[in-house]
Design an enzyme around this catalytic site. Sequence first.
Site, PDB file in Angstrom:
ATOM      1  N   GLY A  14      46.013 -31.099 -54.554  1.00  0.00           N
ATOM      2  CA  GLY A  14      45.586 -31.974 -53.455  1.00  0.00           C
ATOM      3  C   GLY A  14      44.660 -33.097 -53.859  1.00  0.00           C
ATOM      4  O   GLY A  14      43.893 -33.601 -53.032  1.00  0.00           O
ATOM      5  N   ASN A  16      45.558 -36.141 -54.560  1.00  0.00           N
ATOM      6  CA  ASN A  16      45.978 -37.341 -53.812  1.00  0.00           C
ATOM      7  C   ASN A  16      45.507 -37.261 -52.362  1.00  0.00           C
ATOM      8  O   ASN A  16      45.078 -38.266 -51.794  1.00  0.00           O
ATOM      9  CB  ASN A  16      47.497 -37.536 -53.900  1.00  0.00           C
ATOM     10  CG  ASN A  16      47.900 -38.233 -55.192  1.00  0.00           C
ATOM     11  OD1 ASN A  16      47.665 -39.416 -55.365  1.00  0.00           O
ATOM     12  ND2 ASN A  16      48.467 -37.465 -56.120  1.00  0.00           N
ATOM     13  N   ARG A  67      65.972 -23.975 -45.747  1.00  0.00           N
ATOM     14  CA  ARG A  67      65.254 -25.259 -45.764  1.00  0.00           C
ATOM     15  C   ARG A  67      65.225 -25.937 -44.396  1.00  0.00           C
ATOM     16  O   ARG A  67      64.204 -26.489 -43.989  1.00  0.00           O
ATOM     17  CB  ARG A  67      65.935 -26.238 -46.729  1.00  0.00           C
ATOM     18  CG  ARG A  67      65.679 -25.976 -48.176  1.00  0.00           C
ATOM     19  CD  ARG A  67      66.268 -27.140 -48.987  1.00  0.00           C
ATOM     20  NE  ARG A  67      66.611 -26.743 -50.336  1.00  0.00           N
ATOM     21  CZ  ARG A  67      65.734 -26.526 -51.308  1.00  0.00           C
ATOM     22  NH1 ARG A  67      64.461 -26.640 -51.077  1.00  0.00           N
ATOM     23  NH2 ARG A  67      66.139 -26.177 -52.509  1.00  0.00           N
ATOM     24  N   MET A  92      56.092 -29.615 -53.225  1.00  0.00           N
ATOM     25  CA  MET A  92      57.091 -29.198 -54.201  1.00  0.00           C
ATOM     26  C   MET A  92      58.437 -28.801 -53.596  1.00  0.00           C
ATOM     27  O   MET A  92      59.346 -28.407 -54.311  1.00  0.00           O
ATOM     28  CB  MET A  92      56.528 -28.034 -55.046  1.00  0.00           C
ATOM     29  CG  MET A  92      55.311 -28.401 -55.881  1.00  0.00           C
ATOM     30  SD  MET A  92      55.552 -29.906 -56.862  1.00  0.00           S
ATOM     31  CE  MET A  92      56.700 -29.288 -58.096  1.00  0.00           C
ATOM     32  N   ARG A  93      58.564 -28.910 -52.280  1.00  0.00           N
ATOM     33  CA  ARG A  93      59.851 -28.564 -51.672  1.00  0.00           C
ATOM     34  C   ARG A  93      60.681 -29.822 -51.427  1.00  0.00           C
ATOM     35  O   ARG A  93      60.131 -30.891 -51.159  1.00  0.00           O
ATOM     36  CB  ARG A  93      59.635 -27.861 -50.330  1.00  0.00           C
ATOM     37  CG  ARG A  93      59.086 -26.464 -50.468  1.00  0.00           C
ATOM     38  CD  ARG A  93      58.782 -25.891 -49.103  1.00  0.00           C
ATOM     39  NE  ARG A  93      59.965 -25.669 -48.284  1.00  0.00           N
ATOM     40  CZ  ARG A  93      60.765 -24.607 -48.386  1.00  0.00           C
ATOM     41  NH1 ARG A  93      60.496 -23.676 -49.279  1.00  0.00           N
ATOM     42  NH2 ARG A  93      61.813 -24.479 -47.605  1.00  0.00           N
ATOM     43  N   ILE A  94      61.995 -29.651 -51.499  1.00  0.00           N
ATOM     44  CA  ILE A  94      62.897 -30.764 -51.158  1.00  0.00           C
ATOM     45  C   ILE A  94      63.013 -30.796 -49.639  1.00  0.00           C
ATOM     46  O   ILE A  94      63.251 -29.761 -49.003  1.00  0.00           O
ATOM     47  CB  ILE A  94      64.273 -30.556 -51.823  1.00  0.00           C
ATOM     48  CG1 ILE A  94      64.118 -30.711 -53.334  1.00  0.00           C
ATOM     49  CG2 ILE A  94      65.299 -31.530 -51.259  1.00  0.00           C
ATOM     50  CD1 ILE A  94      65.337 -30.324 -54.132  1.00  0.00           C
ATOM     51  N   ASN A 109      56.252 -40.794 -50.438  1.00  0.00           N
ATOM     52  CA  ASN A 109      56.002 -39.850 -51.524  1.00  0.00           C
ATOM     53  C   ASN A 109      55.395 -40.602 -52.700  1.00  0.00           C
ATOM     54  O   ASN A 109      55.586 -41.804 -52.846  1.00  0.00           O
ATOM     55  CB  ASN A 109      57.338 -39.224 -51.960  1.00  0.00           C
ATOM     56  CG  ASN A 109      57.174 -38.220 -53.092  1.00  0.00           C
ATOM     57  OD1 ASN A 109      56.277 -37.369 -53.063  1.00  0.00           O
ATOM     58  ND2 ASN A 109      58.016 -38.318 -54.107  1.00  0.00           N
ATOM     59  N   HIS A 111      55.206 -40.393 -56.956  1.00  0.00           N
ATOM     60  CA  HIS A 111      55.861 -39.759 -58.105  1.00  0.00           C
ATOM     61  C   HIS A 111      55.224 -40.304 -59.393  1.00  0.00           C
ATOM     62  O   HIS A 111      55.012 -41.516 -59.508  1.00  0.00           O
ATOM     63  CB  HIS A 111      57.363 -40.073 -58.075  1.00  0.00           C
ATOM     64  CG  HIS A 111      58.108 -39.398 -59.181  1.00  0.00           C
ATOM     65  ND1 HIS A 111      58.438 -38.056 -59.141  1.00  0.00           N
ATOM     66  CD2 HIS A 111      58.549 -39.873 -60.380  1.00  0.00           C
ATOM     67  CE1 HIS A 111      59.073 -37.731 -60.265  1.00  0.00           C
ATOM     68  NE2 HIS A 111      59.145 -38.812 -61.025  1.00  0.00           N
ATOM     69  N   ASP A 147      63.437 -38.659 -55.069  1.00  0.00           N
ATOM     70  CA  ASP A 147      62.790 -39.683 -55.898  1.00  0.00           C
ATOM     71  C   ASP A 147      63.614 -40.973 -55.998  1.00  0.00           C
ATOM     72  O   ASP A 147      63.703 -41.599 -57.062  1.00  0.00           O
ATOM     73  CB  ASP A 147      62.499 -39.140 -57.320  1.00  0.00           C
ATOM     74  CG  ASP A 147      61.530 -37.963 -57.289  1.00  0.00           C
ATOM     75  OD1 ASP A 147      60.707 -37.906 -56.370  1.00  0.00           O
ATOM     76  OD2 ASP A 147      61.616 -37.105 -58.181  1.00  0.00           O
TER      77      ASP A 147
HETATM   78  C1  GRF Z   1      50.975 -35.845 -58.567  1.00  0.00           C
HETATM   79  O1  GRF Z   1      51.114 -36.119 -59.942  1.00  0.00           O
HETATM   80  C2  GRF Z   1      52.072 -36.493 -57.788  1.00  0.00           C
HETATM   81  O2  GRF Z   1      52.492 -37.709 -58.336  1.00  0.00           O
HETATM   82  C3  GRF Z   1      53.184 -35.491 -57.874  1.00  0.00           C
HETATM   83  O3  GRF Z   1      52.526 -34.236 -57.809  1.00  0.00           O
HETATM   84  C4  GRF Z   1      51.201 -34.372 -58.266  1.00  0.00           C
HETATM   85  C5  GRF Z   1      50.323 -33.896 -57.160  1.00  0.00           C
HETATM   86  O4  GRF Z   1      48.962 -33.845 -57.506  1.00  0.00           O
HETATM   87  N1  GRF Z   1      54.138 -35.699 -56.822  1.00  0.00           N
HETATM   88  P1  GRF Z   1      47.875 -33.542 -56.399  1.00  0.00           P
HETATM   89  O5  GRF Z   1      48.269 -32.237 -55.723  1.00  0.00           O
HETATM   90  O6  GRF Z   1      47.856 -34.685 -55.437  1.00  0.00           O
HETATM   91  O7  GRF Z   1      46.596 -33.408 -57.157  1.00  0.00           O
END
Ligand code: GRF
Length: 223
Positions: A14, A16, A67, A92-94, A109, A111, A147
């Site tokens: 978390g 971000n 899903r 991490m889920r699609i 998102n 990436h 992506d």
């Molecule tokens: C980040 O590198 C993001 O680009 C990818 O998963 C990671 C998540 O990191 N999608 P955080 O949970 O935000 O620390």
Amino acid sequence: MPKVNLGVLASGRGSNLQAIIDSIVAGRLDARIVVVVSDRKDAQALERASQNDIPHIHLSPKDYSGREAYDVAIVKIFQEYAIDLVILAGYMRIITPVLINPYRNRVINIHPSLLPSFPGLHAQRQALEHGVKVTGATVHFVEEQVDHGPIIIQAAVPVLEGDTEETLSARILEQEHRIYPQAIQWFAEGRLKVTGRRVIIEGGATYMSILSQPGMGTGGGGG
Ligand code: GRF
């Protein structure tokens, strides 16, 4: 103008999410996080939400038949909280059309590569193994193909001699924390227009808001 309501989906650390919270607190991001949902009970993202008095919900995938059923539950929560924009932050889920369709061009998102290079898992490792000299981070709208959606902002990050997956990931993460709040702020200002694969930033983005600025961390969010 009413603030944009953000619904965050996260599975892990978390950082971000934290960068978005910090940008809001610092007054650089004019939005509010109204709910954080995680598929992982032990996600640090839930802890961060709790520490910031943000409603947070753990939804165990095990409790759903698949899903789609899981995404139906998420949409229900997002509707209850009147979400305007869905933020995938290390989720991490699609996600399925059940979630994408009602929020078309309103799911974003981040990436850790310069898409379309190195989609999927372990993007930083893929970059190292491929031997690229520059990689980076991308914020994009989410479409059915993983992506792949229209790109809002990217930041370039050099790959240095002796980099490991950890050192490179850390350098990229610094830029993630800068460009994710920036992209959300543009959305909040109503400046993002999607035409085909292109995202137009109305009013223009400044050179400095797009250019990678090593060392800026979460400090850079300006126009
Ligand atoms: C980040 O590198 C993001 O680009 C990818 O998963 C990671 C998540 O990191 N999608 P955080 O949970 O935000 O620390």
